[in-house]
Scaffold this motif. Structure first.
Motif: not given
Length: 93
Positions: A51-75
């Protein structure tokens, strides 16, 4: 009411079979290429994580979530793990 007769306007066996087959077929999708030929990986292996913690801006987090979903990742976490693995492999070259 006669249940032995099927109204094909309401229920079509062949169409239903095709829909079920399409729903349960595994889609093979390739890695996505972005600028500079960088590959965003698809899901694959499982490995023990720490477990590791990084601080990201909300727009970066949303972009990561969108790319992860697009690529078929569960998380997003699994996606970021694979993404950084690719970055580190390319940095070694």
């Amino acid at each position: 009411m006669d249940y032995s007769k099927k109204n094909t306007d309401v229920f079509d066996d062949e169409r239903a079979k095709k829909q079920l087959q399409a729903a349960f077929e595994k889609e093979e999708s390739a890695d996505t290429l972005i600028n500079g030929g960088f590959q965003i990986p698809q899901t694959r292996k499982q490995e023990r994580k720490i477990q590791t913690t990084y601080t990201l801006s909300p727009s970066i987090k949303e972009g990561i979530d969108a790319l992860a979903a697009k690529q078929g990742y569960r998380s997003a976490s699994a996606f970021v793990d694979e993404l950084f693995e690719q970055v580190l492999k390319q940095a070694e070259k």
